[in-house]
Design a protein around this motif. Sequence first.
Motif, PDB file in Angstrom:
ATOM      1  N   PHE A   1      58.308  30.178  37.127  1.00 18.87           N
ATOM      2  CA  PHE A   1      57.451  31.368  37.058  1.00 18.87           C
ATOM      3  C   PHE A   1      56.081  30.970  36.503  1.00 18.87           C
ATOM      4  N   THR A   2      55.025  31.540  37.078  1.00 21.51           N
ATOM      5  CA  THR A   2      53.674  31.342  36.554  1.00 21.51           C
ATOM      6  C   THR A   2      52.981  32.696  36.456  1.00 21.51           C
ATOM      7  N   TRP A   3      52.438  33.002  35.263  1.00 26.40           N
ATOM      8  CA  TRP A   3      51.729  34.267  35.040  1.00 26.40           C
ATOM      9  C   TRP A   3      50.222  34.022  35.056  1.00 26.40           C
ATOM     10  N   THR A   4      49.484  34.950  35.666  1.00 26.98           N
ATOM     11  CA  THR A   4      48.030  34.876  35.643  1.00 26.98           C
ATOM     12  C   THR A   4      47.449  36.244  35.300  1.00 26.98           C
ATOM     13  N   LYS A   5      46.282  36.212  34.679  1.00 26.58           N
ATOM     14  CA  LYS A   5      45.516  37.429  34.396  1.00 26.58           C
ATOM     15  C   LYS A   5      44.150  37.230  35.020  1.00 26.58           C
ATOM     16  N   ASN A   6      43.834  38.057  35.997  1.00 30.22           N
ATOM     17  CA  ASN A   6      42.575  37.922  36.733  1.00 30.22           C
ATOM     18  C   ASN A   6      42.418  36.500  37.273  1.00 30.22           C
ATOM     19  N   GLU A   7      43.538  35.978  37.831  1.00 34.49           N
ATOM     20  CA  GLU A   7      43.607  34.671  38.489  1.00 34.49           C
ATOM     21  C   GLU A   7      43.490  33.497  37.518  1.00 34.49           C
ATOM     22  N   VAL A   8      43.616  33.743  36.220  1.00 34.63           N
ATOM     23  CA  VAL A   8      43.606  32.676  35.213  1.00 34.63           C
ATOM     24  C   VAL A   8      45.004  32.565  34.610  1.00 34.63           C
ATOM     25  N   THR A   9      45.581  31.368  34.633  1.00 32.30           N
ATOM     26  CA  THR A   9      46.937  31.169  34.135  1.00 32.30           C
ATOM     27  C   THR A   9      47.037  31.480  32.649  1.00 32.30           C
TER      28      THR A   9
ATOM     29  N   ILE B   1      64.857  36.507  35.107  1.00 33.24           N
ATOM     30  CA  ILE B   1      63.716  37.357  34.778  1.00 33.24           C
ATOM     31  C   ILE B   1      62.754  36.597  33.870  1.00 33.24           C
ATOM     32  N   SER B   2      61.483  36.740  34.145  1.00 31.56           N
ATOM     33  CA  SER B   2      60.432  36.260  33.247  1.00 31.56           C
ATOM     34  C   SER B   2      59.671  37.479  32.755  1.00 31.56           C
ATOM     35  N   SER B   3      59.358  37.516  31.467  1.00 33.80           N
ATOM     36  CA  SER B   3      58.656  38.674  30.906  1.00 33.80           C
ATOM     37  C   SER B   3      57.351  38.240  30.246  1.00 33.80           C
ATOM     38  N   LEU B   4      56.434  39.189  30.141  1.00 35.03           N
ATOM     39  CA  LEU B   4      55.133  38.930  29.527  1.00 35.03           C
ATOM     40  C   LEU B   4      54.728  40.124  28.688  1.00 35.03           C
ATOM     41  N   SER B   5      54.473  39.895  27.407  1.00 31.77           N
ATOM     42  CA  SER B   5      53.949  40.951  26.528  1.00 31.77           C
ATOM     43  C   SER B   5      52.436  41.007  26.718  1.00 31.77           C
ATOM     44  N   PHE B   6      51.907  42.184  26.972  1.00 34.35           N
ATOM     45  CA  PHE B   6      50.482  42.292  27.261  1.00 34.35           C
ATOM     46  C   PHE B   6      49.970  43.679  26.910  1.00 34.35           C
ATOM     47  N   THR B   7      48.656  43.778  26.807  1.00 36.22           N
ATOM     48  CA  THR B   7      47.987  45.062  26.576  1.00 36.22           C
ATOM     49  C   THR B   7      47.090  45.337  27.774  1.00 36.22           C
TER      50      THR B   7
ATOM     51  N   GLY C   1      41.122  47.552  35.217  1.00 36.67           N
ATOM     52  CA  GLY C   1      40.390  46.495  35.912  1.00 36.67           C
ATOM     53  C   GLY C   1      41.074  45.144  35.868  1.00 36.67           C
ATOM     54  N   ASP C   2      42.002  44.942  34.906  1.00 38.99           N
ATOM     55  CA  ASP C   2      42.719  43.671  34.813  1.00 38.99           C
ATOM     56  C   ASP C   2      43.868  43.633  35.822  1.00 38.99           C
ATOM     57  N   VAL C   3      44.058  42.482  36.450  1.00 45.68           N
ATOM     58  CA  VAL C   3      45.137  42.296  37.415  1.00 45.68           C
ATOM     59  C   VAL C   3      46.061  41.186  36.909  1.00 45.68           C
ATOM     60  N   TYR C   4      47.336  41.520  36.725  1.00 44.68           N
ATOM     61  CA  TYR C   4      48.340  40.555  36.284  1.00 44.68           C
ATOM     62  C   TYR C   4      49.211  40.167  37.480  1.00 44.68           C
ATOM     63  N   SER C   5      49.457  38.867  37.632  1.00 47.79           N
ATOM     64  CA  SER C   5      50.247  38.381  38.762  1.00 47.79           C
ATOM     65  C   SER C   5      51.327  37.420  38.286  1.00 47.79           C
ATOM     66  N   CYS C   6      52.461  37.449  38.990  1.00 46.60           N
ATOM     67  CA  CYS C   6      53.568  36.537  38.726  1.00 46.60           C
ATOM     68  C   CYS C   6      53.835  35.762  40.017  1.00 46.60           C
ATOM     69  N   THR C   7      53.798  34.443  39.925  1.00 42.35           N
ATOM     70  CA  THR C   7      54.063  33.586  41.080  1.00 42.35           C
ATOM     71  C   THR C   7      55.391  32.859  40.870  1.00 42.35           C
TER      72      THR C   7
ATOM     73  N   LEU D   1      61.744  28.229  49.311  1.00 41.45           N
ATOM     74  CA  LEU D   1      60.583  28.978  49.792  1.00 41.45           C
ATOM     75  C   LEU D   1      59.610  28.053  50.521  1.00 41.45           C
ATOM     76  N   ARG D   2      59.062  28.517  51.636  1.00 38.14           N
ATOM     77  CA  ARG D   2      58.055  27.744  52.341  1.00 38.14           C
ATOM     78  C   ARG D   2      56.756  27.729  51.556  1.00 38.14           C
ATOM     79  N   GLN D   3      56.485  28.813  50.841  1.00 34.60           N
ATOM     80  CA  GLN D   3      55.321  28.895  49.973  1.00 34.60           C
ATOM     81  C   GLN D   3      55.638  29.828  48.818  1.00 34.60           C
ATOM     82  N   PRO D   4      54.970  29.661  47.677  1.00 41.59           N
ATOM     83  CA  PRO D   4      55.253  30.501  46.513  1.00 41.59           C
ATOM     84  C   PRO D   4      55.071  31.989  46.810  1.00 41.59           C
ATOM     85  N   LEU D   5      55.865  32.815  46.118  1.00 40.82           N
ATOM     86  CA  LEU D   5      55.747  34.265  46.241  1.00 40.82           C
ATOM     87  C   LEU D   5      54.972  34.808  45.045  1.00 40.82           C
TER      88      LEU D   5
END
Length: 239
Positions: A141-149, A170-176, A180-186, A192-196
């Motif tokens: 699992f990789t978490w990003t906030k506004n495309e920054v890991t 399950i992977s979890s992330l504590s955040f506020t 405008g902020d976008v959080y993503s989980c890869t 997988l042929r490519q990451p989801l």
Amino acid sequence: MTLSLIALILLTGAPCSSATSLSHDFRYTYGCYESKDVRVDVLLDDDVCGYADFSKGEIVCAMPHLPDYLKPFTKRVYEIAEHAIEHCHSVLGKAKHADSGAALQQEAPGTSIYTRYEGEDGVLNTIFCLASHFYPPTINFTWTKNEVTITEGALDHRYRHNSDGTFHRISSLSFTPREGDVYSCTVEHQALRQPLTRSWELQKTRSSLTPAAVFLAVSLVLCLMGIGAGAFFFTKQSN
């Protein structure tokens, strides 16, 4: 290196019975990897109620309240877990020699993302990323906030068995959250042929006024303005 897993499901004996004469299926599963690691999970009615921690030398409870009638079994289950180490590697070795060219079974995961509470700007929350029905049990699992890991506040929970032999995690992330902020989980898995990637962002607060309510408010203002104008002219004519 690709990990191989041999998973064996064994009954520990007769189903356990509580003082209320309710029968429960009590069993364990164990698997070993080419990396020499062995995992042993204890299942109660297909739910993981504990697992063997070989560094602590005990069964660690994974349920908030373990039934009292199961506590005496934990010592015996840990002894079984210790014996499983040698046996599991023996079975893995035989399986590799039996068909060394066999392709490893693979199942690609499905993913979803959701929060513990409804998102509110500036309010602490937890976001979850679920990877389900995948095999073998190796996933990233990789978490990003506004495309920054980001790694602070992130936690990868233990693998869990599914009844069909696959796993979920399950992977979890504590955040506020902030507007405008976008959080993503890869999620990355060898099937997988490519990451989801799944994304989440705070929904903008919408006005609670419906078109009907707006029409009513405007009509009321115009009505009051009409009454005020009428009163003004009536007073002027009286003078």
